[in-house]
Design an enzyme around this catalytic site. Structure first.
Site, PDB file in Angstrom:
ATOM      1  N   LYS A 136     -42.377  33.333 -76.632  1.00 21.10           N
ATOM      2  CA  LYS A 136     -41.688  32.946 -75.227  1.00 21.10           C
ATOM      3  C   LYS A 136     -42.552  31.834 -74.558  1.00 21.10           C
ATOM      4  O   LYS A 136     -41.991  30.482 -74.289  1.00 21.10           O
ATOM      5  CB  LYS A 136     -41.519  33.997 -74.262  1.00 21.10           C
ATOM      6  CG  LYS A 136     -40.740  33.498 -73.162  1.00 21.10           C
ATOM      7  CD  LYS A 136     -40.145  34.723 -72.365  1.00 21.10           C
ATOM      8  CE  LYS A 136     -39.145  34.252 -71.031  1.00 21.10           C
ATOM      9  NZ  LYS A 136     -38.576  35.503 -70.380  1.00 21.10           N
ATOM     10  N   GLU A 192     -52.173  36.532 -80.110  1.00 26.56           N
ATOM     11  CA  GLU A 192     -52.125  37.065 -81.512  1.00 26.56           C
ATOM     12  C   GLU A 192     -50.996  36.330 -82.300  1.00 26.56           C
ATOM     13  O   GLU A 192     -51.499  36.130 -83.625  1.00 26.56           O
ATOM     14  CB  GLU A 192     -51.293  38.582 -81.515  1.00 26.56           C
ATOM     15  CG  GLU A 192     -52.026  39.865 -80.429  1.00 26.56           C
ATOM     16  CD  GLU A 192     -51.756  39.786 -79.072  1.00 26.56           C
ATOM     17  OE1 GLU A 192     -51.810  40.954 -78.473  1.00 26.56           O
ATOM     18  OE2 GLU A 192     -51.266  38.792 -78.566  1.00 26.56           O
ATOM     19  N   GLY A 218     -38.530  39.209 -73.167  1.00 28.14           N
ATOM     20  CA  GLY A 218     -38.828  39.398 -74.477  1.00 28.14           C
ATOM     21  C   GLY A 218     -38.184  40.577 -75.497  1.00 28.14           C
ATOM     22  O   GLY A 218     -37.670  40.315 -76.388  1.00 28.14           O
ATOM     23  N   ARG A 219     -38.193  41.525 -74.760  1.00 25.02           N
ATOM     24  CA  ARG A 219     -37.487  42.996 -75.637  1.00 25.02           C
ATOM     25  C   ARG A 219     -36.172  42.715 -75.315  1.00 25.02           C
ATOM     26  O   ARG A 219     -35.374  43.592 -76.062  1.00 25.02           O
ATOM     27  CB  ARG A 219     -37.881  44.342 -74.723  1.00 25.02           C
ATOM     28  CG  ARG A 219     -37.709  44.358 -73.429  1.00 25.02           C
ATOM     29  CD  ARG A 219     -38.653  45.289 -72.770  1.00 25.02           C
ATOM     30  NE  ARG A 219     -38.586  45.740 -71.307  1.00 25.02           N
ATOM     31  CZ  ARG A 219     -39.111  44.862 -70.649  1.00 25.02           C
ATOM     32  NH1 ARG A 219     -39.875  43.926 -70.889  1.00 25.02           N
ATOM     33  NH2 ARG A 219     -39.016  45.112 -69.157  1.00 25.02           N
ATOM     34  N   GLU A 266     -41.276  50.219 -71.958  1.00 24.98           N
ATOM     35  CA  GLU A 266     -41.700  48.967 -71.226  1.00 24.98           C
ATOM     36  C   GLU A 266     -40.912  48.711 -70.173  1.00 24.98           C
ATOM     37  O   GLU A 266     -41.327  48.203 -68.951  1.00 24.98           O
ATOM     38  CB  GLU A 266     -41.982  47.937 -72.163  1.00 24.98           C
ATOM     39  CG  GLU A 266     -42.649  46.621 -71.808  1.00 24.98           C
ATOM     40  CD  GLU A 266     -42.976  45.400 -72.716  1.00 24.98           C
ATOM     41  OE1 GLU A 266     -43.820  45.699 -73.162  1.00 24.98           O
ATOM     42  OE2 GLU A 266     -42.133  44.688 -72.660  1.00 24.98           O
ATOM     43  N   HIS A 277     -39.123  68.215 -91.767  1.00 27.92           N
ATOM     44  CA  HIS A 277     -40.124  68.938 -92.507  1.00 27.92           C
ATOM     45  C   HIS A 277     -41.485  68.633 -91.790  1.00 27.92           C
ATOM     46  O   HIS A 277     -42.655  68.738 -92.451  1.00 27.92           O
ATOM     47  CB  HIS A 277     -40.154  68.554 -94.055  1.00 27.92           C
ATOM     48  CG  HIS A 277     -38.802  69.200 -94.823  1.00 27.92           C
ATOM     49  ND1 HIS A 277     -39.262  70.386 -95.511  1.00 27.92           N
ATOM     50  CD2 HIS A 277     -37.967  68.660 -94.945  1.00 27.92           C
ATOM     51  CE1 HIS A 277     -37.765  70.436 -96.102  1.00 27.92           C
ATOM     52  NE2 HIS A 277     -37.016  69.356 -95.872  1.00 27.92           N
ATOM     53  N   LYS A 296     -54.858  43.074 -72.041  1.00 25.83           N
ATOM     54  CA  LYS A 296     -55.066  41.989 -72.535  1.00 25.83           C
ATOM     55  C   LYS A 296     -56.216  40.877 -71.899  1.00 25.83           C
ATOM     56  O   LYS A 296     -56.824  40.338 -72.476  1.00 25.83           O
ATOM     57  CB  LYS A 296     -53.638  41.102 -72.717  1.00 25.83           C
ATOM     58  CG  LYS A 296     -52.672  41.498 -73.529  1.00 25.83           C
ATOM     59  CD  LYS A 296     -51.052  41.419 -73.205  1.00 25.83           C
ATOM     60  CE  LYS A 296     -50.916  40.034 -73.397  1.00 25.83           C
ATOM     61  NZ  LYS A 296     -49.602  39.420 -73.205  1.00 25.83           N
TER      62      LYS A 296
END
Length: 506
Positions: free
Chosen positions: A193, A199, A252-253, A338, A369, A479
């Protein structure tokens, strides 16, 4: 007024699931709804069945009072109007406009940007940038989880371009993508964005270096940028004709519907991506127009609030009985935790109860399982969502899919019914809640409606709790400290100092 409603909710009787079904022959008709994406049957449908939750008429009526007390209708209207619904950052949240439902100006802008994205996608597919067999999509958080989920769900067979989504700064993730791609036929998509995410930009530099080292003369010429900061992308080196912007008001999400969906369109083709948008728009219209418990995302939020606030449940399980939806629990973790993992209200006051539960889950019979022992016999009460498709995603013997669905439906029945035994170790208490989301088929349109449903469910929960689901300041502190470590000169606690020294960073 809201507190008075909560007091009423806490005082209501809480019948067992067996009692609820026995006392209301119409329960299934009330709490299981088939959502049609369109008038054409080919558009697809989803069945939302909340009948195995503890919602009853009294609780639903009280939760509808709560929604009114929390101004749900006004806040929903503000969301679709493009008003500021993220007060801490002074922003609108206009992801629905990307699907064609929102303020006229925002819908028009989104359509223009989609036209630009479609033109580039179709040009690449026609060979305008030479032979393109692979795309490495680099992003993190919402810039990676959504595309990864959508591609895994919809493009397993016959993808037009082989897409690899890389988010982790761990170099092993990038090297794995390199090993699967031929640099001579590989493009890069850089999704950020702000176009400053450390990263993403570090991974992007490594990808450019890989192209250079493998004979690509102009690696920047193989890059498409997906960003709300186009000037920064151009400054970084991407030609402006290959910058695909999206609006600052798209979080963003929630950005899969914007140009962040470029790798999905590359894999599927633009017509299927447009169907994906249309399916989400159908759910948008339903959420905008339906009232009370007839509103499917709001009804789901009523159940969520029942279990977190009235029954003290700290987690919610999501189990997809479909290998193509293996990444859905991961996607919902970010969307829900978030968005609603907050401790203050809209006006900055402490929240007076729990907010988002911990979202977790797994896939199909594998989870049975592993973790279902706790769900059936553990001391934790965990509401569960089961998600499955009537149509199979494979061409094998139909026995595969029949056994898969049988297991899915059996788990919900077993959680509810339980089984007494004279041997305590073999006794199942039952009365454990679940909801089932049953897709006709996992098509792009149905998948779009499924994701939009969860977005609106998350927003509805936020309204009922009085919090802002659109900021995420909780991710910033770690961060910032990582940046301090990288820059050096800052002292930390003794434990952290020792770890830095042992790893050679300090």
């Amino acid at each position: 007024m809201a507190q008075a409603v909560w007091n009423k909710l806490k005082e209501l009787e809480k019948p067992t699931l067996a009692q609820l079904f026995a006392g209301d022959p119409a329960r299934l008709d009330t709490l299981a709804t088939r959502f049609e994406l369109g008038e054409d049957a080919a558009a697809g449908a989803i069945r939302f069945d909340w009948s195995k939750t503890h919602l009853d008429a009294a609780h639903i009526a009280a939760f509808e009072e709560l929604a009114a007390a929390m101004d749900f209708a006004d806040r929903r209207a503000a969301l679709f109007a493009g008003d500021i619904v993220n007060p801490t950052e002074g922003r609108a949240a206009e992801h629905t406009a990307q699907r064609g439902v929102g303020s006229a100006d925002s819908v028009r802008l989104a359509a223009d940007l989609h036209h630009r994205t479609a033109a580039i996608v179709e040009a690449i597919h026609r060979g305008a940038m030479g032979e393109v067999k692979h795309l490495i999509h680099i992003g993190i958080g919402g810039s990676a989880l959504g595309p990864a989920l959508a591609i895994d769900a919809l493009a397993r067979d016959g993808a037009m371009v082989d897409v690899h989504v890389v988010s982790n700064i761990d170099g092993c993730a990038m090297e794995q993508a390199f090993a699967a791609c031929d640099p001579a036929t590989t493009m890069l998509a850089i999704a950020s964005k702000t176009f400053t995410t450390i990263e993403t930009m570090t991974n992007a530099e490594s990808a450019l270096q890989w192209l250079r080292e493998n004979g690509v003369d102009d690696p920047y010429g193989r890059v498409v940028a997906l960003t709300a900061s186009p000037d920064k992308a151009v400054e970084w080196g991407v030609d402006e004709t290959r910058v695909l912007p999206f609006s600052e008001s798209v979080g963003g999400r929630y950005s899969l519907w914007s140009s962040i969906g470029f790798p999905v369109a590359m894999a599927l083709g633009w017509p299927d991506f447009a169907e994906f948008l249309a399916g989400a728009a159908a759910m948008d219209v339903h959420f905008r127009d339906a009232e009370g418990a007839a509103n499917l995302p709001l009804r789901a939020a009523f159940a969520d609030q029942y279990y977190t606030r009235l029954r003290g449940c700290q987690t919610r399980g999501v189990f997809a009985y479909d290998e193509r939806l293996a990444l859905l629990p991961d996607y919902l973790q970010q969307l829900e935790m978030e968005s609603n993992g907050k401790r203050v209200t809209f006006d900055g006051q402490p929240v007076d109860g729990p907010t988002a539960p911990i979202t977790w889950g797994g896939v199909g019979t594998d989870a049975q399982h592993a973790v279902f022992q706790l769900l059936h016999q553990g001391t934790n009460l965990v509401p569960v969502d089961f998600i499955a498709s009537i149509a199979p995603g494979d061409d094998l013997d139909p026995a595969h899919h029949r056994i898969l669905l049988s297991n899915c439906f059996a788990q919900g029945a077993a959680l509810m019914a339980g089984k007494p035994s004279d041997d305590p170790a073999r006794a199942y208490p039952g009365d454990r809640p679940s909801a089932t989301i049953l897709l006709d088929d996992l098509t792009p349109g149905v998948f779009g409606a499924l994701i939009a449903f969860h977005e609106h469910r998350t927003f509805a929960n936020a309204v009922l709790m009085g919090i802002n689901p659109f900021d995420q300041f909780g991710v910033e502190l770690g961060k910032a400290i990582a940046n301090q470590i990288e820059q050096g000169g800052t002292r930390f606690d003794p434990s952290t100092e020792a770890l830095l020294a042992l790893s050679g960073i300090g």
